[in-house]
Design an enzyme around this catalytic site. Structure first.
Site, PDB file in Angstrom:
ATOM      1  N   VAL A  23     -44.534 -43.705 -25.465  1.00  0.00           N
ATOM      2  CA  VAL A  23     -45.399 -44.106 -24.358  1.00  0.00           C
ATOM      3  C   VAL A  23     -45.419 -45.622 -24.330  1.00  0.00           C
ATOM      4  CG1 VAL A  23     -47.527 -44.083 -25.715  1.00  0.00           C
ATOM      5  CG2 VAL A  23     -47.647 -43.812 -23.247  1.00  0.00           C
ATOM      6  N   SER A  24     -45.250 -46.210 -23.146  1.00  0.00           N
ATOM      7  CA  SER A  24     -45.293 -47.666 -23.000  1.00  0.00           C
ATOM      8  C   SER A  24     -46.655 -48.061 -22.476  1.00  0.00           C
ATOM      9  CB  SER A  24     -44.186 -48.152 -22.062  1.00  0.00           C
ATOM     10  OG  SER A  24     -44.309 -47.543 -20.804  1.00  0.00           O
ATOM     11  N   THR A  25     -47.023 -49.321 -22.662  1.00  0.00           N
ATOM     12  CA  THR A  25     -48.356 -49.758 -22.280  1.00  0.00           C
ATOM     13  C   THR A  25     -48.617 -49.605 -20.790  1.00  0.00           C
ATOM     14  OG1 THR A  25     -47.477 -52.010 -22.104  1.00  0.00           O
ATOM     15  CG2 THR A  25     -48.526 -51.388 -24.179  1.00  0.00           C
ATOM     16  N   ASP A  26     -47.567 -49.698 -19.962  1.00  0.00           N
ATOM     17  CA  ASP A  26     -47.776 -49.553 -18.531  1.00  0.00           C
ATOM     18  C   ASP A  26     -47.776 -48.093 -18.092  1.00  0.00           C
ATOM     19  OD1 ASP A  26     -45.134 -49.325 -19.165  1.00  0.00           O
ATOM     20  OD2 ASP A  26     -44.389 -50.229 -17.304  1.00  0.00           O
TER      21      ASP A  26
END
Length: 473
Positions: A23-26
């Site tokens: 999962v990426s921060t965005d």
């Protein structure tokens, strides 16, 4: 039993698989949380009867590249021991780059007899159709990423063109950032103005940051002071991707002060070597340095051992030698200086050719000898800075002349005030151009004398005993 591609459709020992989640921060707001992905993978493997050895987790890493610690550990495990398959919740969890997706599957997984399974897309690389779908879906994954990037970039460009600061976590010292707008912080803005004033008054960057540290605390450094001096936000500009736009925020310093400071920074940098302290450039020891040229080979004349000498003849700088056979005459400092000053005096005895130069009037000064002497020292330093700017052609001559003339007028009035012991009201400076020049020249420091000469003379060309002066007026 060793499983080959297509193990899902074979009978035998229980397949050994690993999971991968990212999962990426965005994407925290998407329905792709780490726990959710892990639960889906575990349930899927349990339903299929596969042994899930481990789930590799990358939290807060973009899918735009492969520089992810858990991904690299998983690829190392695939190469080190037999793993039948890598299972992900969705294809873009592995990568959002078409090139990286195909490279990871073909070169890092299939090359080691490890298949790739995506739960949401319901396909695997054990079949030709599954491998074809991998390529198709990876194209759309990259397309989505590129579109997001393009929309984000266009939005920032649009804001910059409209004059709005783009934010990004860095707020220029002297401003606050609220609701997408820069607003002046008056306390810090006063510090910024003091930095510019100190630099233009002749203080070094190092001395300024030490003063700031002592007076205001916090973390100050030479790099921070330099960054303030070069930040176009302070003149009401915003910059994005190397392009500068007019901002909607209030400037803190004037355009002229900012330009002068940066011209001076640029000139100082020319004579600064890596790892060395900044040197003051062009601190010539002779009155006419930089003005004298050889009429035979075209090289400059330089001062050395009491003589003005042609570069080509003296070979003091091989880079400047234009004709090694040049034999043009040397001139003693005092001889050439006297000839040039006599020519200046003759010019100034003509009708007021230079009247337009001497248009500034001095301010009235309080009869405080200590304050007057301090101000005279400040003027000397400022004149030295102006000489440096002129000799690197940093600013137009008319601007430099106006500033230098105002300083010289003030200094002349202050010296007369010291001599007479009473203030001189505005408008009482020497009346003629010749008087003004001679009064300023006699009491001026060496750098100021050079500046005054350069205000009048463009070039001096020597050919033996012949002297040709090219005037600016």
């Amino acid at each position: 039993m060793a499983y080959q591609k297509g193990f899902l459709h074979q009978a035998g020992a229980q397949p050994q698989v690993v999971g991968y989640v990212r999962v990426s921060t965005d994407h925290q707001l998407e329905n792709y949380s780490i726990d959710e992905q892990a639960q889906r993978i575990s349930a899927y493997c349990q339903a299929k009867g596969w042994a899930l050895l481990q789930i590799y987790t990358d939290g807060g890493f973009s899918g735009g590249n492969t520089e992810r610690p858990a991904l690299q550990r998983m690829l190392s495990a695939v190469k080190a021991s037999p793993i039948d398959a890598v299972v992900v919740y969705k294809l873009d969890r592995l990568s959002r780059s078409q090139k990286d997706t195909l490279m990871l599957i073909e070169d890092e997984l299939l090359a080691y007899d490890t298949d790739f399974i995506s739960i949401c897309e319901n396909f695997d690389t054990s079949t030709p159709f599954g491998r074809a779908m991998i390529g198709i879906l990876s194209v759309f994954a990259q397309l989505e990423k590129d579109q997001i990037t393009e929309r984000f970039t266009m939005g920032r460009i649009g804001r910059s063109k409209a004059g709005y600061y783009h934010g990004g976590g860095f707020i220029p010292f002297g401003y606050t950032y609220t609701d997408g707008l820069l607003a002046v912080d008056e306390y810090r803005a006063a510090i910024v103005r003091a930095i510019f004033k100190g630099f233009l008054d002749g203080k070094s960057i190092n001395s300024i940051w030490h003063e700031m540290q002592a007076a205001h605390g916090g973390k100050w450094s030479a790099a921070k002071v330099r960054k303030i001096l070069t930040n176009t936000n302070y003149i009401g500009k915003v910059k994005f991707r190397g392009v500068t736009y007019d901002g909607v925020h209030q400037p803190i310093v004037s355009q002229e002060d900012f330009a002068l400071a940066n011209q001076l920074l640029a000139s100082s940098a020319r004579n600064t070597g890596a790892g060395t302290a900044p040197k003051a450039p062009f601190r010539a020891e002779t009155l006419l340095s930089g003005l004298v040229y050889c009429g035979r080979c075209g090289a400059r004349y330089a001062g050395a051992h009491g003589f003005y000498k042609c570069y080509s003849r003296s070979k003091t700088s091989k880079r400047q030698v234009l004709d090694p056979a040049c034999k043009n005459d040397n001139w003693r400092y005092e001889d050439l200086d006297r000839v040039v000053l006599d020519a200046v005096a003759a010019l100034l005895n003509q009708p007021p050719l230079l009247a337009s130069i001497w248009d500034a009037q001095p301010d009235e000064v309080a009869p405080d000898r200590t304050a007057i002497q301090k101000r005279l020292r400040e003027i000397d330093v400022q004149l030295e800075k102006l000489v440096e700017l002129y000799q690197v052609s940093a600013i137009p001559l008319d601007r430099l002349t106006r500033r230098a003339t105002a300083l010289d007028t003030e200094a002349d009035a202050l010296r007369q005030q010291l001599a007479e012991g009473s203030p001189i009201p505005p408008g009482k400076a020497p009346a003629t151009a010749g008087d003004r020049f001679l009064a300023g020249f006699r009491g001026a420091p060496a750098e100021a004398k050079r500046l005054l000469i350069r205000m009048l003379i463009q070039k001096i060309v020597l050919d033996g005993n012949s002297i040709r002066i090219e005037w600016r007026v």
